[in-house]
Enzyme design. Sequence first.
Site, PDB file in Angstrom:
ATOM      1  N   CYS A  56      -2.201  -2.747   0.532  1.00  0.00           N
ATOM      2  CA  CYS A  56      -0.647  -2.023   0.470  1.00  0.00           C
ATOM      3  C   CYS A  56      -0.176  -2.122   1.638  1.00  0.00           C
ATOM      4  O   CYS A  56      -0.597  -1.360   2.743  1.00  0.00           O
ATOM      5  CB  CYS A  56      -1.007  -0.371  -0.262  1.00  0.00           C
ATOM      6  SG  CYS A  56       0.621   0.169  -0.679  1.00  0.00           S
ATOM      7  N   SER A  57       1.152  -2.598   1.874  1.00  0.00           N
ATOM      8  CA  SER A  57       1.675  -2.880   3.074  1.00  0.00           C
ATOM      9  C   SER A  57       2.044  -1.454   3.712  1.00  0.00           C
ATOM     10  O   SER A  57       2.159  -0.549   3.203  1.00  0.00           O
ATOM     11  CB  SER A  57       2.978  -3.480   2.953  1.00  0.00           C
ATOM     12  OG  SER A  57       2.546  -5.175   2.560  1.00  0.00           O
TER      13      SER A  57
END
Length: 204
Positions: A56-57
Amino acid sequence: MPDGPGTSDDAGTPVPGPDRVGDAVRAVDRAAFLPASARSRAGEDHPIDIGFGATCSQPSTVAEMLRLLEVPPGAWALDVGSGSGWTTALLAHLVGPTGEVLGVELVPELVDRSAQALAACETPWASVQQAAPGVLGSPRPGGWDRILVSAAAETLPADLVDQLADGGRMVAPVRHVLVLVERDGEQLRTSEHGTYTFVPLRRP
């Protein structure tokens, strides 16, 4: 960095518009899109491992990409490599109920997990589906107004560029350099916007 349309004061100095991206990041709970073991880290400005070789950036990176994308209400948006589904939910917040968002993801387990998290957001105009074999993105008649790519390609993916509507914008990491593509009819403009670290883009 504000992303909304601006106005000018009496001296002609630009006045920033509302920060719609910032509002979206605050409104969409990142923790809800993370594995239970990682939810306590949701407030960290770091990428978070969500399993299956995906992350999840980092929120600040996602915000920068969305600001470059300039997503208007009512847009049709494609989220390539939707992973946790958080970026798909952010796009849904930005386009609103008059738009449509499709997230495409390779890993079936991530598709299932992100679809459940997305359903809780009550944004029926957004969905996640597994990538079709041999197809990068999801071609549609007329193309997509906005395309977000959350994994790094070795070269600018021509098949995604072909899916961009006239007047559309795409943001994609190419060898970790953030590239903005703007389409004007048959003309394309590209510009580079800094270096970031992303997982590699895998083709279906």
